[in-house]
Design an enzyme around this catalytic site. Structure first.
Site, PDB file in Angstrom:
ATOM      1  N   CYS A  86       0.829  -1.205   0.000  1.00  0.00           N
ATOM      2  CA  CYS A  86       0.000   0.000   0.000  1.00  0.00           C
ATOM      3  C   CYS A  86       0.863   1.255   0.000  1.00  0.00           C
ATOM      4  O   CYS A  86       1.849   1.348   0.746  1.00  0.00           O
ATOM      5  CB  CYS A  86      -0.920   0.002   1.224  1.00  0.00           C
ATOM      6  SG  CYS A  86      -1.946   1.471   1.380  1.00  0.00           S
ATOM      7  N   CYS A  92      -0.730   5.787   7.303  1.00  0.00           N
ATOM      8  CA  CYS A  92      -1.975   5.176   7.773  1.00  0.00           C
ATOM      9  C   CYS A  92      -1.607   4.068   8.757  1.00  0.00           C
ATOM     10  O   CYS A  92      -0.750   3.236   8.476  1.00  0.00           O
ATOM     11  CB  CYS A  92      -2.739   4.594   6.585  1.00  0.00           C
ATOM     12  SG  CYS A  92      -4.112   3.533   7.034  1.00  0.00           S
ATOM     13  N   CYS A  95      -2.578  -1.042   8.693  1.00  0.00           N
ATOM     14  CA  CYS A  95      -1.961  -2.335   8.347  1.00  0.00           C
ATOM     15  C   CYS A  95      -0.478  -2.282   8.680  1.00  0.00           C
ATOM     16  O   CYS A  95       0.369  -2.185   7.797  1.00  0.00           O
ATOM     17  CB  CYS A  95      -2.173  -2.646   6.872  1.00  0.00           C
ATOM     18  SG  CYS A  95      -3.886  -2.701   6.362  1.00  0.00           S
ATOM     19  N   CYS A 187      -7.015   1.823  -1.098  1.00  0.00           N
ATOM     20  CA  CYS A 187      -6.863   0.899   0.032  1.00  0.00           C
ATOM     21  C   CYS A 187      -6.905  -0.506  -0.524  1.00  0.00           C
ATOM     22  O   CYS A 187      -7.796  -0.850  -1.314  1.00  0.00           O
ATOM     23  CB  CYS A 187      -7.985   1.109   1.057  1.00  0.00           C
ATOM     24  SG  CYS A 187      -7.872  -0.021   2.468  1.00  0.00           S
ATOM     25  N   GLN A 315     -18.939 -10.370  10.427  1.00  0.00           N
ATOM     26  CA  GLN A 315     -17.483 -10.431  10.328  1.00  0.00           C
ATOM     27  C   GLN A 315     -17.020  -9.784   9.027  1.00  0.00           C
ATOM     28  O   GLN A 315     -17.574 -10.025   7.959  1.00  0.00           O
ATOM     29  CB  GLN A 315     -17.011 -11.887  10.373  1.00  0.00           C
ATOM     30  CG  GLN A 315     -17.187 -12.557  11.724  1.00  0.00           C
ATOM     31  CD  GLN A 315     -16.157 -12.095  12.744  1.00  0.00           C
ATOM     32  OE1 GLN A 315     -15.226 -11.344  12.428  1.00  0.00           O
ATOM     33  NE2 GLN A 315     -16.316 -12.541  13.982  1.00  0.00           N
ATOM     34  N   TYR A 344     -24.127 -12.758  22.501  1.00  0.00           N
ATOM     35  CA  TYR A 344     -23.626 -11.724  21.597  1.00  0.00           C
ATOM     36  C   TYR A 344     -23.825 -12.200  20.152  1.00  0.00           C
ATOM     37  O   TYR A 344     -22.907 -12.178  19.337  1.00  0.00           O
ATOM     38  CB  TYR A 344     -22.157 -11.398  21.884  1.00  0.00           C
ATOM     39  CG  TYR A 344     -21.847 -11.190  23.348  1.00  0.00           C
ATOM     40  CD1 TYR A 344     -22.020  -9.952  23.951  1.00  0.00           C
ATOM     41  CD2 TYR A 344     -21.392 -12.254  24.144  1.00  0.00           C
ATOM     42  CE1 TYR A 344     -21.746  -9.769  25.305  1.00  0.00           C
ATOM     43  CE2 TYR A 344     -21.125 -12.081  25.494  1.00  0.00           C
ATOM     44  CZ  TYR A 344     -21.304 -10.833  26.071  1.00  0.00           C
ATOM     45  OH  TYR A 344     -21.036 -10.660  27.408  1.00  0.00           O
ATOM     46  N   GLU A 365     -28.525 -10.543  22.088  1.00  0.00           N
ATOM     47  CA  GLU A 365     -27.728  -9.474  21.496  1.00  0.00           C
ATOM     48  C   GLU A 365     -28.229  -8.132  21.992  1.00  0.00           C
ATOM     49  O   GLU A 365     -29.426  -7.950  22.248  1.00  0.00           O
ATOM     50  CB  GLU A 365     -27.818  -9.545  19.968  1.00  0.00           C
ATOM     51  CG  GLU A 365     -27.361  -8.330  19.202  1.00  0.00           C
ATOM     52  CD  GLU A 365     -25.882  -8.032  19.383  1.00  0.00           C
ATOM     53  OE1 GLU A 365     -25.539  -6.833  19.447  1.00  0.00           O
ATOM     54  OE2 GLU A 365     -25.080  -8.980  19.476  1.00  0.00           O
ATOM     55  N   ASP A 414     -19.431 -14.943  21.857  1.00  0.00           N
ATOM     56  CA  ASP A 414     -18.568 -14.178  20.956  1.00  0.00           C
ATOM     57  C   ASP A 414     -18.672 -12.700  21.327  1.00  0.00           C
ATOM     58  O   ASP A 414     -19.265 -11.896  20.605  1.00  0.00           O
ATOM     59  CB  ASP A 414     -19.012 -14.416  19.513  1.00  0.00           C
ATOM     60  CG  ASP A 414     -18.073 -13.775  18.488  1.00  0.00           C
ATOM     61  OD1 ASP A 414     -17.039 -13.212  18.900  1.00  0.00           O
ATOM     62  OD2 ASP A 414     -18.385 -13.829  17.281  1.00  0.00           O
ATOM     63  N   CYS A 441     -12.249 -11.805  19.711  1.00  0.00           N
ATOM     64  CA  CYS A 441     -11.444 -10.929  18.862  1.00  0.00           C
ATOM     65  C   CYS A 441     -10.344 -10.254  19.673  1.00  0.00           C
ATOM     66  O   CYS A 441      -9.599  -9.425  19.141  1.00  0.00           O
ATOM     67  CB  CYS A 441     -12.317  -9.878  18.186  1.00  0.00           C
ATOM     68  SG  CYS A 441     -13.195  -8.798  19.338  1.00  0.00           S
TER      69      CYS A 441
END
Length: 486
Positions: A86, A92, A95, A187, A315, A344, A365, A414, A441
């Protein structure tokens, strides 16, 4: 009289040795004995380096036990360094591992999960399964948000050039400069069409004189653009405007922008807009207006279809999500007789994904709109053994709720990055399901929760899954078994 700020040191010819948290690299620099203090080591964290780089470092922030520094000169590049894909890499912050070969990223993420579960969880762990790498390492995201600002971020090179640059920008927020936006031309994380859409919106807005948002003053019409696509070929674009004190002419300009997008991009099947006059860009509590098309798009997984609205969580790596949910379903070890609680649940993706192998699935949720989508997802897939409830998890998942709806045989959870509330953990312990499948996550908060569950549950299996190539983020799935059953 103010104290003179202490000058921070420069370290020369330093060889980077390790990968650290948050996408940074690390080196331990020997500090000779001085002022009666023994010889020691200073841990220094450095962004945008890889192990094996030889650099000169300028310390920018120093604490007692560590320091943060930036590279002022590369002396020698590492043999394991990769060429970033990139043009915005290094500015940025999205990443940070593009300069690290993907195989090395996976090794670092596997180690990160093990270190966090060992250090924070302090529970007995089995041998980890090898991390599941992402099918795609670019163009893998299905959703990105871009902020609009009249305060464009200028790089050091741009400032040094002395040139005048347009002040309006559409792109990503810069860490440490909340009101600045780095303009993004390309991007590499999403299909190329999203670059065309974003750049066309920016150019149209500048050409027509539409005001870009000023975060400090809280004025300006164009505020944010969300672009989302799906594996069914559908595209969603949501534009946030701020119509506070807007004139009729400015509202007309906003309508012309939407009409432009509708005409220029027939691929967009869901064109939406929001009037956001709040101090932040979140719109979960605001009405979403349909300008053209539907108020949703669909994702497909196996023989299932999932309705995804603008406020729905899904996701962001569609292909890898299938592998993540497949792991969760496998870990649940369903035979068809189990009552499953899916905590969740979001839009009910996991709940509906496992429903055919369970007697009944109950999903909970916080977001009411997501729960409505979850119900629709069951209906359109002809799934009749699911129930969904909206509410704060710690308030809804109670002993009374479990007594009313049944004690779960399996819990799949989750949670968001913050992990589970302590009250939720205690309710799970009292419910005492035979198995818990914990999808996370954030392995750090997952480790904390595993520590709290350890009194009744042991970790049977661990499966890291990479959902976000070129970033330090990693998902992790853990299977816990009730100790009394072993």
């Amino acid at each position: 009289m103010s104290r003179k700020k202490k000058e921070l040191p420069i370290f020369e010819d330093v060889t980077i040795t390790d990968i650290a948290a948050e996408g940074k690299s690390m080196v331990r620099i020997p500090i000779p004995a001085h002022d009666g203090l023994p010889e020691s080591q200073l841990v220094v964290f450095v962004p945008f380096c890889v192990p094996g780089d030889v650099v000169d470092l300028q310390v920018r922030r120093k604490k007692h036990s560590y320091a943060e520094a930036e590279v002022i000169r590369f002396k020698q590049y590492s043999k394991v360094r990769a060429t970033p894909m990139c043009r915005h890499f290094g500015v940025c912050g999205g990443c940070k591992w593009q300069n690290l070969p993907y195989e090395e990223q996976l090794k670092a993420k596997q180690k990160q999960v093990f270190d966090l579960l060992s250090r924070i969880g302090k529970v007995e762990l089995p041998e980890f399964n090898p991390i599941l790498g992402s099918v795609k390492t670019r163009d893998y995201r299905n959703k990105l948000d871009f902020g609009a600002s009249n305060r464009r971020y200028l790089t050091r090179e741009e400032i040094a050039s002395g040139k005048d640059y347009p002040r309006d920008a559409l792109g990503f927020h810069i860490t440490g400069a909340f009101d600045k936006i780095l303009p993004i031309e390309e991007c590499c994380l999403m299909d190329s069409l999203h670059n065309e859409i974003r750049n066309a919106i920016r150019d149209f807005a500048i050409e027509r004189g539409i005001s870009f948002f000023d975060l400090r003053e809280q004025v300006g019409v164009l505020r944010d653009v969300m672009i989302r696509n799906s594996n069914t070929g559908e595209w969603m674009v949501l534009v946030q405007f701020c119509f506070k004190d807007a004139t009729d002419a400015e509202r007309q300009q906003a309508a012309e922008l939407l009409e432009f997008v509708a005409g220029r991009f027939p691929q967009v099947t869901s064109l939406l807009w929001v009037d956001n006059q709040k101090c932040n860009d979140t719109f979960g509590d605001l009405p979403v207006n349909v300008y053209r098309g539907n108020d949703h798009i669909f994702e497909a997984m196996e023989d299932l279809r999932f309705k995804v609205g603008p406020k729905s969580f899904y996701q962001t790596n569609t292909e890898q999500a299938y592998h993540l949910y497949s792991v969760a379903r496998s870990f649940a070890r369903l035979t068809g007789d189990e009552l499953v609680y899916d905590l969740y649940t979001g839009t009910g993706t996991i709940a509906n994904f496992v429903a055919k192998k369970a007697r009944k699935v109950i999903g909970i949720e916080y977001v009411p709109e997501a729960i409505e989508d979850a119900k629709v997802n069951s209906a359109i897939n002809h799934i009749e053994n699911t129930l969904f409830f909206a509410g704060d998890m710690k308030d809804l998942l109670t002993d009374e709720f479990i007594a009313r709806h049944g004690r779960p045989d399996v819990i799949i959870t989750d949670p968001p990055r913050a992990g589970m509330h302590p009250d939720v953990v205690q309710t799970i312990l009292r419910a005492a399901p035979r198995r818990i499948v914990y999808v996370s996550c954030n392995p750090a908060t997952q480790a904390r929760d595993l520590h709290d569950l350890d009194c009744q549950y042991c970790v049977e299996a661990v499966q890291p899954v990479d959902m976000f190539p070129h970033t330090p983020h990693v998902e992790n799935v853990v299977l816990l078994l009730r100790r009394s059953d072993k």
